[in-house]
Design an enzyme around this catalytic site. Structure first.
Site, PDB file in Angstrom:
ATOM      1  N   LYS A   1      23.765 -18.678  90.418  1.00  0.00           N
ATOM      2  CA  LYS A   1      23.212 -19.219  89.172  1.00  0.00           C
ATOM      3  C   LYS A   1      23.147 -20.739  89.301  1.00  0.00           C
ATOM      4  O   LYS A   1      23.889 -21.342  90.076  1.00  0.00           O
ATOM      5  CB  LYS A   1      24.110 -18.857  88.003  1.00  0.00           C
ATOM      6  CG  LYS A   1      24.277 -17.351  87.836  1.00  0.00           C
ATOM      7  CD  LYS A   1      23.900 -16.917  86.454  1.00  0.00           C
ATOM      8  CE  LYS A   1      24.059 -15.430  86.274  1.00  0.00           C
ATOM      9  NZ  LYS A   1      22.800 -14.729  86.026  1.00  0.00           N
TER      10      LYS A   1
ATOM     11  N   GLU B   1      18.801 -17.989  91.092  1.00  0.00           N
ATOM     12  CA  GLU B   1      18.458 -18.144  89.677  1.00  0.00           C
ATOM     13  C   GLU B   1      18.632 -19.592  89.256  1.00  0.00           C
ATOM     14  O   GLU B   1      19.601 -20.247  89.665  1.00  0.00           O
ATOM     15  CB  GLU B   1      19.366 -17.268  88.828  1.00  0.00           C
ATOM     16  CG  GLU B   1      19.156 -15.796  89.059  1.00  0.00           C
ATOM     17  CD  GLU B   1      19.886 -14.998  88.000  1.00  0.00           C
ATOM     18  OE1 GLU B   1      19.279 -14.685  86.976  1.00  0.00           O
ATOM     19  OE2 GLU B   1      21.080 -14.717  88.202  1.00  0.00           O
TER      20      GLU B   1
ATOM     21  N   ARG C   1      25.081   0.891  64.741  1.00  0.00           N
ATOM     22  CA  ARG C   1      25.949   0.821  63.548  1.00  0.00           C
ATOM     23  C   ARG C   1      25.356  -0.048  62.454  1.00  0.00           C
ATOM     24  O   ARG C   1      25.680   0.124  61.293  1.00  0.00           O
ATOM     25  CB  ARG C   1      27.296   0.212  63.933  1.00  0.00           C
ATOM     26  CG  ARG C   1      28.129   1.117  64.799  1.00  0.00           C
ATOM     27  CD  ARG C   1      29.184   0.314  65.498  1.00  0.00           C
ATOM     28  NE  ARG C   1      30.174  -0.097  64.532  1.00  0.00           N
ATOM     29  CZ  ARG C   1      31.448   0.256  64.585  1.00  0.00           C
ATOM     30  NH1 ARG C   1      31.859   1.027  65.574  1.00  0.00           N
ATOM     31  NH2 ARG C   1      32.292  -0.135  63.678  1.00  0.00           N
TER      32      ARG C   1
ATOM     33  N   LYS D   1      10.833  -3.486  90.280  1.00  0.00           N
ATOM     34  CA  LYS D   1       9.939  -4.627  90.511  1.00  0.00           C
ATOM     35  C   LYS D   1       8.879  -4.231  91.538  1.00  0.00           C
ATOM     36  O   LYS D   1       9.176  -3.592  92.540  1.00  0.00           O
ATOM     37  CB  LYS D   1      10.726  -5.845  91.004  1.00  0.00           C
ATOM     38  CG  LYS D   1      11.599  -6.465  89.913  1.00  0.00           C
ATOM     39  CD  LYS D   1      12.271  -7.723  90.388  1.00  0.00           C
ATOM     40  CE  LYS D   1      13.352  -8.166  89.411  1.00  0.00           C
ATOM     41  NZ  LYS D   1      12.935  -9.160  88.457  1.00  0.00           N
TER      42      LYS D   1
ATOM     43  N   HIS E   1      21.713  -5.248  93.038  1.00  0.00           N
ATOM     44  CA  HIS E   1      20.346  -5.662  93.387  1.00  0.00           C
ATOM     45  C   HIS E   1      20.173  -6.013  94.868  1.00  0.00           C
ATOM     46  O   HIS E   1      19.245  -5.534  95.520  1.00  0.00           O
ATOM     47  CB  HIS E   1      19.925  -6.875  92.549  1.00  0.00           C
ATOM     48  CG  HIS E   1      20.110  -6.686  91.070  1.00  0.00           C
ATOM     49  ND1 HIS E   1      19.897  -5.480  90.442  1.00  0.00           N
ATOM     50  CD2 HIS E   1      20.463  -7.546  90.089  1.00  0.00           C
ATOM     51  CE1 HIS E   1      20.126  -5.616  89.150  1.00  0.00           C
ATOM     52  NE2 HIS E   1      20.473  -6.861  88.911  1.00  0.00           N
TER      53      HIS E   1
ATOM     54  N   ASP F   1      27.920  -8.754  89.814  1.00  0.00           N
ATOM     55  CA  ASP F   1      26.743  -8.794  88.953  1.00  0.00           C
ATOM     56  C   ASP F   1      25.434  -8.611  89.737  1.00  0.00           C
ATOM     57  O   ASP F   1      24.497  -8.009  89.240  1.00  0.00           O
ATOM     58  CB  ASP F   1      26.726 -10.150  88.221  1.00  0.00           C
ATOM     59  CG  ASP F   1      25.622 -10.251  87.187  1.00  0.00           C
ATOM     60  OD1 ASP F   1      25.504  -9.310  86.371  1.00  0.00           O
ATOM     61  OD2 ASP F   1      24.867 -11.240  87.189  1.00  0.00           O
TER      62      ASP F   1
ATOM     63  N   LYS G   1      23.610  -1.004  84.161  1.00  0.00           N
ATOM     64  CA  LYS G   1      24.793  -1.538  84.822  1.00  0.00           C
ATOM     65  C   LYS G   1      25.577  -2.409  83.843  1.00  0.00           C
ATOM     66  O   LYS G   1      25.006  -2.808  82.839  1.00  0.00           O
ATOM     67  CB  LYS G   1      24.409  -2.319  86.080  1.00  0.00           C
ATOM     68  CG  LYS G   1      23.661  -3.631  85.798  1.00  0.00           C
ATOM     69  CD  LYS G   1      23.383  -4.352  87.064  1.00  0.00           C
ATOM     70  CE  LYS G   1      24.221  -5.577  87.231  1.00  0.00           C
ATOM     71  NZ  LYS G   1      23.797  -6.729  86.413  1.00  0.00           N
TER      72      LYS G   1
ATOM     73  N   ASP H   1      18.776   0.272  88.190  1.00  0.00           N
ATOM     74  CA  ASP H   1      18.892  -1.041  88.823  1.00  0.00           C
ATOM     75  C   ASP H   1      17.503  -1.641  88.664  1.00  0.00           C
ATOM     76  O   ASP H   1      16.555  -1.221  89.348  1.00  0.00           O
ATOM     77  CB  ASP H   1      19.253  -0.910  90.301  1.00  0.00           C
ATOM     78  CG  ASP H   1      19.412  -2.273  90.939  1.00  0.00           C
ATOM     79  OD1 ASP H   1      18.587  -3.165  90.674  1.00  0.00           O
ATOM     80  OD2 ASP H   1      20.370  -2.459  91.711  1.00  0.00           O
ATOM     81  N   HIS H   2      17.363  -2.606  87.756  1.00  0.00           N
ATOM     82  CA  HIS H   2      15.992  -2.989  87.396  1.00  0.00           C
ATOM     83  C   HIS H   2      15.235  -3.641  88.554  1.00  0.00           C
ATOM     84  O   HIS H   2      14.016  -3.674  88.555  1.00  0.00           O
ATOM     85  CB  HIS H   2      15.960  -3.849  86.121  1.00  0.00           C
ATOM     86  CG  HIS H   2      16.307  -5.292  86.335  1.00  0.00           C
ATOM     87  ND1 HIS H   2      17.593  -5.729  86.433  1.00  0.00           N
ATOM     88  CD2 HIS H   2      15.531  -6.391  86.461  1.00  0.00           C
ATOM     89  CE1 HIS H   2      17.603  -7.045  86.615  1.00  0.00           C
ATOM     90  NE2 HIS H   2      16.351  -7.476  86.634  1.00  0.00           N
TER      91      HIS H   2
HETATM   92  C1  BG6 Z   1      20.949  -8.884  85.857  1.00  0.00           C
HETATM   93  C2  BG6 Z   1      22.163  -9.757  85.925  1.00  0.00           C
HETATM   94  O1  BG6 Z   1      21.216  -7.627  86.412  1.00  0.00           O
HETATM   95  O2  BG6 Z   1      19.893  -9.503  86.606  1.00  0.00           O
HETATM   96  C3  BG6 Z   1      21.868 -11.148  85.404  1.00  0.00           C
HETATM   97  O3  BG6 Z   1      23.199  -9.172  85.147  1.00  0.00           O
HETATM   98  C4  BG6 Z   1      20.680 -11.738  86.124  1.00  0.00           C
HETATM   99  O4  BG6 Z   1      22.997 -11.997  85.536  1.00  0.00           O
HETATM  100  C5  BG6 Z   1      19.504 -10.769  86.112  1.00  0.00           C
HETATM  101  O5  BG6 Z   1      20.320 -12.947  85.478  1.00  0.00           O
HETATM  102  C6  BG6 Z   1      18.366 -11.275  86.990  1.00  0.00           C
HETATM  103  O6  BG6 Z   1      17.249 -10.460  86.816  1.00  0.00           O
HETATM  104  P1  BG6 Z   1      15.784 -11.033  87.032  1.00  0.00           P
HETATM  105  O7  BG6 Z   1      14.899  -9.844  86.872  1.00  0.00           O
HETATM  106  O8  BG6 Z   1      15.568 -12.094  85.995  1.00  0.00           O
HETATM  107  O9  BG6 Z   1      15.755 -11.616  88.415  1.00  0.00           O
END
Ligand code: BG6
Length: 503
Positions: free
Chosen positions: A348, A224, A50, A190, A248, A243, A156, A185-186
């Site tokens: 976290k 994290e 937008r 990896k 993951h 989350d 997600k 799902d990233h």
């Molecule tokens: C995301 C979460 O999917 O993955 C975040 O929403 C998290 O909260 C992140 O920080 C962690 O990804 P990575 O690749 O930094 O371990």
């Protein structure tokens, strides 16, 4: 998973292109793919949002993103100029059908210019509330019709519980066929996560001992160091279970626990993974506390810096009961894994950023060594390090040099960086290339998403029904609440210090 084949002419349409994800992750990844020669010559990225911007301002914004966030660091002017000529921007209100007509014209113009049809990848880098609307608009504009060429990618969160995920799947599959849908799902992009498959199924050594006869338990840690940063608004509605664990950690568990696939076909791998999710023993609703622990960080110190309590973070309620830490004990009811606990934890503001899987083997059946030799004795452990030091370590016992017999643990290690001397691609590079090549192996199918929600549902419900006691219950910079330790000590086990942390 990518092979060295070239991709077809392609147009990637990024919805929400003025946002964070496009600038931090998507475009840096596409730029790296471009530099490495993976993108087709006939390639266009069309950003939609937008925000009022022309092509020039759009390119400038993305260049700043590349300079700041690309694993290669700042872009060379020449490279950027070649790449950015493929970038265009359209101001669009996603509720307005006309915008989709214009998009359609843009796609047709590219195809005319190239003299051949192109693959279209619709990438939703938008808040989840936009998913249905955009999918519907694309469908109405006829842009979902080509089942081979049109693909749609979702980030997600995919639903916030089983019910909403099922509804969303129903709606989306009424606009796009399941084979056109790529749910990201990233973690699956990896390098080391993918290496779990190579490690297990390209070696004859481990598979015979990969079951309840030899394995005592498995620990999956995704820790994290960061807090919620600027994502307090989203996170406070989500929490660690939604989350991180629902997606993951459960995906990693699937790769560790799945049966050998017959081939590397997308559906074959995904069938084997969903079998694992379906075999997870449901956590009994009345004794959730024996299987799940939640925590929230209070103020503390990380790397010598003061960290505020979660309840004092921006956009977080000052009475929030959202968990920033979650640990689960799961069992997989099948022949291979009967009664082998899988302990999962994530949080976290923990002391380190480290993700790893520890497969802990059973002790030897008989100890022949005299007691003094065994003071430092440990069971064998295989550690798959996902980040930050990607690698695999096998911890075995060896005799300490000297005239006495003393045993000690030593690690046989393989480190990606040292062995291959080449930087690993970012997860988004792998995943975007897979979408361009139409390979859905590393993406989540609807049934996987739903099965994963089913696993966490009893915990979500129990936690929603009963406010936590004593939140915040771990200081930032510690390894989480004491109750998480008790989850293992009750089974005469303990959380293992991550290898990365020990080094
Ligand atoms: C995301 C979460 O999917 O993955 C975040 O929403 C998290 O909260 C992140 O920080 C962690 O990804 P990575 O690749 O930094 O371990």
């Amino acid at each position: 998973m990518q092979s060295n084949s070239h991709t077809e002419p392609a147009i990637m349409i990024v919805f929400g292109a003025g946002g964070d994800l496009a600038q931090r992750k998507l475009v840096p990844a596409l730029f790296n793919l471009f530099l490495d020669g993976w993108l087709p010559e006939q390639f266009r990225i069309v950003g939609l949002d937008r925000v009022q911007m022309d092509d020039q301002a759009f390119r400038q914004r993305l260049r700043e993103g590349v300079d700041r966030f690309s694993r290669r660091g700042k872009a060379e002017d020449q490279d950027w100029d070649r790449f950015s000529s493929h970038l265009a921007y359209l101001v669009a209100d996603f509720a307005d059908q006309e915008a989709f007509g214009l998009l359609s014209d843009r796609i047709a113009a590219c195809e005319k210019e190239w003299g051949q049809p192109a693959d279209r990848v619709f990438y939703l880098a938008t808040p989840p509330t936009m998913m249905e609307l955009i999918a519907q608009q694309l469908h109405r504009a006829g842009l979902s019709d080509d089942r081979e060429r049109a693909r749609i990618v979702f980030e997600k969160p995919f639903g916030r519980d089983l019910d909403s995920a099922c509804k969303l799947n129903d709606v989306l599959t009424s606009f796009f066929a399941e084979t056109q849908i790529y749910r990201i799902d990233h973690y699956l992009g990896k390098e080391t996560v993918q290496n779990i498959l190579a490690f297990r199924f390209a070696n004859a050594l481990f598979e015979p001992i990969w079951d309840q006869r030899y394995i005592d338990h498995v620990q999956i840690t995704v820790a994290e160091e960061v807090g919620v940063g600027h994502r307090g608004g989203y996170y406070d509605q989500a929490g660690a279970l939604r989350d991180m664990i629902q997606n993951h950690l459960l995906q990693i568990l699937c790769l560790v626990a799945m049966e050998p696939p017959v081939s590397f076909g997308a559906d074959e791998i995904r069938n084997k993974k969903v079998d694992v999710l379906r075999a997870i023993r449901p956590i009994p609703e009345d004794i959730v506390d024996q299987f799940a622990v939640r925590g929230q960080y209070g103020e503390g110190q990380i790397d010598g810096k003061h960290v505020p309590a979660y309840r004092h973070e921006n956009d977080v309620s000052s009475t929030s009961n959202t968990e920033t830490y979650a640990a689960l004990k799961l069992f997989i009811d099948n022949w291979r894994w009967q009664n082998v606990p899988f302990y999962l934890r994530t949080g976290k503001c923990l002391p380190a950023r480290v993700s790893e899987v520890s497969v802990v083997f059973r002790p030897v059946p008989h100890q022949s060594f005299p007691k003094p030799a065994l003071e430092a004795w440990e069971t064998n452990r295989l550690v798959i390090q996902i980040q930050p030091n990607e690698g695999i370590a096998m911890c075995v016992q060896a005799k300490r040099p000297g005239l006495e017999v003393r045993l000690d643990s030593v690690a046989m290690e393989f480190c990606y960086q040292e062995v291959f001397q080449t930087p690993s691609p970012e997860a988004y590079e792998t995943l975007l290339l897979d979408v361009l090549q139409g390979d859905a192996t590393l993406f989540m199918r609807a049934d996987q998403i739903e099965a994963a929600w089913s696993v966490v549902t009893p915990v979500l419900e129990a936690w929603a029904a009963k406010a936590p006691v004593g939140f915040p219950n771990y200081p930032a910079g510690s390894w989480g609440p004491e109750a998480a330790d008790r989850l293992l000590t009750g089974d005469e086990r303990h959380w293992l210090a991550p290898m990365a942390d020990v080094e």
